[in-house]
Design a protein around this motif. Structure first.
Motif, PDB file in Angstrom:
ATOM      1  N   TYR A   1       3.532   6.080  -5.472  1.00 37.98           N
ATOM      2  CA  TYR A   1       3.649   6.130  -6.862  1.00 37.98           C
ATOM      3  C   TYR A   1       2.500   7.128  -7.379  1.00 37.98           C
ATOM      4  CZ  TYR A   1       3.059   4.689 -11.808  1.00 37.98           C
ATOM      5  OH  TYR A   1       3.179   4.518 -13.147  1.00 37.98           O
ATOM      6  N   ALA A   2       1.464   7.279  -6.706  1.00 32.05           N
ATOM      7  CA  ALA A   2       0.252   8.355  -6.833  1.00 32.05           C
ATOM      8  C   ALA A   2       0.758   9.653  -6.511  1.00 32.05           C
ATOM      9  CB  ALA A   2      -1.049   7.910  -5.976  1.00 32.05           C
TER      10      ALA A   2
ATOM     11  N   GLU B   1       0.947  -1.293  -0.022  1.00 24.99           N
ATOM     12  CA  GLU B   1       0.025  -0.075   0.196  1.00 24.99           C
ATOM     13  C   GLU B   1       0.988   1.287   0.000  1.00 24.99           C
ATOM     14  OE1 GLU B   1      -4.018   1.220   2.261  1.00 24.99           O
ATOM     15  OE2 GLU B   1      -2.335   0.904   3.783  1.00 24.99           O
ATOM     16  N   LYS B   2       2.012   1.371   0.977  1.00 26.62           N
ATOM     17  CA  LYS B   2       2.694   2.399   0.761  1.00 26.62           C
ATOM     18  C   LYS B   2       3.304   2.683  -0.650  1.00 26.62           C
ATOM     19  CE  LYS B   2       4.442   2.004   5.711  1.00 26.62           C
ATOM     20  NZ  LYS B   2       5.315   1.651   6.643  1.00 26.62           N
ATOM     21  N   GLU B   3       3.654   1.616  -1.278  1.00 26.80           N
ATOM     22  CA  GLU B   3       4.288   1.939  -2.748  1.00 26.80           C
ATOM     23  C   GLU B   3       3.248   2.543  -3.620  1.00 26.80           C
ATOM     24  OE1 GLU B   3       6.624  -1.059  -4.279  1.00 26.80           O
ATOM     25  OE2 GLU B   3       8.258  -1.040  -2.564  1.00 26.80           O
TER      26      GLU B   3
ATOM     27  N   LYS C   1       3.708  10.557  -9.115  1.00 25.98           N
ATOM     28  CA  LYS C   1       3.058  10.685 -10.253  1.00 25.98           C
ATOM     29  C   LYS C   1       2.101  11.793 -10.511  1.00 25.98           C
ATOM     30  CE  LYS C   1       4.492   7.562 -13.504  1.00 25.98           C
ATOM     31  NZ  LYS C   1       5.178   7.950 -14.677  1.00 25.98           N
ATOM     32  N   LYS C   2       1.756  12.441  -9.163  1.00 27.11           N
ATOM     33  CA  LYS C   2       0.767  13.444  -9.066  1.00 27.11           C
ATOM     34  C   LYS C   2      -0.620  13.082  -9.632  1.00 27.11           C
ATOM     35  CE  LYS C   2       3.800  17.493  -9.004  1.00 27.11           C
ATOM     36  NZ  LYS C   2       5.114  16.661  -8.741  1.00 27.11           N
ATOM     37  N   LEU C   3      -1.045  11.789  -9.419  1.00 29.84           N
ATOM     38  CA  LEU C   3      -2.287  11.359  -9.763  1.00 29.84           C
ATOM     39  C   LEU C   3      -3.471  12.047  -8.898  1.00 29.84           C
ATOM     40  CD1 LEU C   3      -1.695   7.589 -10.221  1.00 29.84           C
ATOM     41  CD2 LEU C   3      -1.259   9.445 -11.847  1.00 29.84           C
TER      42      LEU C   3
END
Length: 348
Positions: free
Chosen positions: A224-225, A218-220, A228-230
């Protein structure tokens, strides 16, 4: 000079500056190498487990949260870059939770535009005649997650059937699966324990479910989000602060702090469980009322819905042995009759 000596270099490319430590491996790496490692791991999981076949229609369970948003982004990217040849759709469930789901669905609608994917939204109100706001008002904050979990699972299947997809993928991550394994052990739920660690479930049903994030921390996903500025929705459900799963989640987090591999070890243990041949397992059938898969005369959704419509919301919860479908001879006189649709009565 002293400052330059303290700069950590990415242990993978040995060129760029390390900007993060991977929770799973504790490697000091740069963001570019993290993106590649993250996406390649998901790609290898998809290939090694043969999750998809070229031409498959695949629905992505989209809640607007971090897991489903990253899943939609990565699966869209891999489908394009690795030429999977998949037809992707976003599928969302509107539980009818004011101030939570209505806001998260706005995120899903933005994701639809950002990723260029068709979106289908199914609602509890249309499927069952009830919203979660109405259910919580009737039953309170205890056991409300039981209703939501059962109804959501069937709602996703109904929506997937509407889209005529071959597979349904969800954003369940390694933490979620480790929690579920522990919960099923604590509950003594042998039937669920035997399948909860599988990367593909429901293969004997009409629409198999896949979990590409089975081994992803979950931390990864959060990292990533973030890098990546999702665009995702981060507020927790307002009705789940006291959910039983929350206690298992805290325990998993404590274990992870002590030993990061604990999450994968729990999953590995779940995969290696073997059910005794003398254990009687429930036989899969179909609900006599709505036709949904069930090991009982009525599926759990129909039992819960029947209780709601008869003013007996606790009918199908816990160890209640009230026979479904029977006439309630002891109902209070003058109770208002609640008319509603039977479970899953939308025409698909």
């Amino acid at each position: 000079m002293e400052g330059k000596r303290n700069v950590r270099i990415c242990c993978l490319c040995n060129e760029r500056r390390a900007s993060l430590k991977r929770p799973k491996t504790l490697q000091q790496i740069c963001t570019q190498c993290f993106y590649l490692a993250f996406e390649n791991e998901i790609h290898q999981i998809i290939l090694s487990n043969r999750l998809f076949t070229r031409g498959d229609r695949v629905a992505i369970g989209a809640s607007g949260g971090k897991d489903s948003t990253v899943l939609a982004y990565v699966l869209s990217k891999l489908n394009r870059d690795r030429d999977y040849g998949l037809h992707l759709f976003l599928l969302s469930v509107d539980e009818g939770i004011t101030g939570y789901r209505d806001d998260s669905l706005e995120t899903v609608h933005r994701n639809q535009i950002q990723y260029g994917l068709p979106l289908k939204v199914v609602s509890y109100k249309d499927l069952y005649g009830w919203t979660m706001d109405e259910i919580v008002k009737l039953i309170g904050l205890k056991n409300n997650c039981t209703f939501c979990g059962v109804f959501r699972r069937q709602a996703l299947d109904r929506g997937a059937a509407f889209l005529k997809v071959d597979k349904l993928v969800t954003g369940h991550n390694a933490d979620d699966i480790a929690e579920t394994i522990l919960l099923n052990i604590l509950r003594g739920d042998i039937a669920r324990l035997s399948r909860c660690s599988s990367i593909v479930t429901g293969e004997d049903g009409p629409i198999p479910r896949c979990k590409p994030f089975k081994y992803t921390y979950e931390k990864e996903i959060v990292m990533y989000a973030y890098f990546k500025k999702l665009d995702y929705f981060s507020t927790e459900c307002i009705y789940s602060p006291n959910a039983y799963r929350g206690f298992a989640r805290e325990f998993i987090k404590d274990l992870e702090r002590i030993r990061p591999r604990a999450i994968l070890d729990i999953i590995k243990s779940g995969e290696n469980f073997r059910i005794s041949t003398t254990t009687k397992m429930p036989e899969q059938g179909t609900c006599e009322r709505c036709g949904y898969i069930s090991s009982q005369k009525w599926c759990k959704a129909c039992v819960l819905l029947d209780g709601l419509n008869r003013g007996l919301p606790k009918l199908g919860i816990g160890r209640s042995r009230v026979e479904v479908g029977c006439k309630e001879e002891n109902e209070s006189h003058g109770r208002k009759s609640i008319e509603s649709k039977q479970c899953g009565s939308l025409d698909f």
